[in-house]
Design a protein around this motif. Structure first.
Motif: not given
Length: 115
Positions: A30-57
């Motif tokens: 898993q890859f995790r990161y934090s960000y602010l929502t459009e409403e200004g709340f703290e949120a967590a983003g997760l990628l589970n078993n992400p593909p290799s060699g491919k750029c992910i926005n």
């Protein structure tokens, strides 16, 4: 004679199946990161078993119109290279080690690629 050929072919096929490398199409974990929502709340983003060699926005931050994410944590078995810009572009990038790599709130992210 036919049985020997069939048995030899079956054993050869079995050996190929057992020694073939597994698919390298995804980073395991898993890859995790934090960000602010459009409403200004703290949120967590997760990628589970992400593909290799491919750029992910990254969701919620993958557009230059939004504030970037921060505090990435790489808990996959692959190296993660994070980028400040979307589409894995630009000179600003940072590598995160497999399993334990991470960055503080100062490390801003919009996209990632796994090797």
């Amino acid at each position: 004679m036919r049985f020997r050929r069939s048995a030899a072919a079956a054993l050869g096929a079995l050996a190929l199946v057992l020694t073939a490398p597994t698919s390298a199409g995804a980073a395991d974990g898993q890859f995790r990161y934090s960000y602010l929502t459009e409403e200004g709340f703290e949120a967590a983003g997760l990628l589970n078993n992400p593909p290799s060699g491919k750029c992910i926005n990254l969701h919620g931050v993958g557009s230059d119109d939004l504030p970037p994410g921060h505090s990435p944590k790489n808990r996959t078995d692959a190296t993660a290279v994070v980028f400040l810009n979307a589409d894995c572009e630009g000179d600003v990038s940072f590598s995160l080690r497999p399993h334990t790599g991470g960055g503080s709130e100062r490390l801003k992210v919009r996209s990632v690629v796994f090797s």
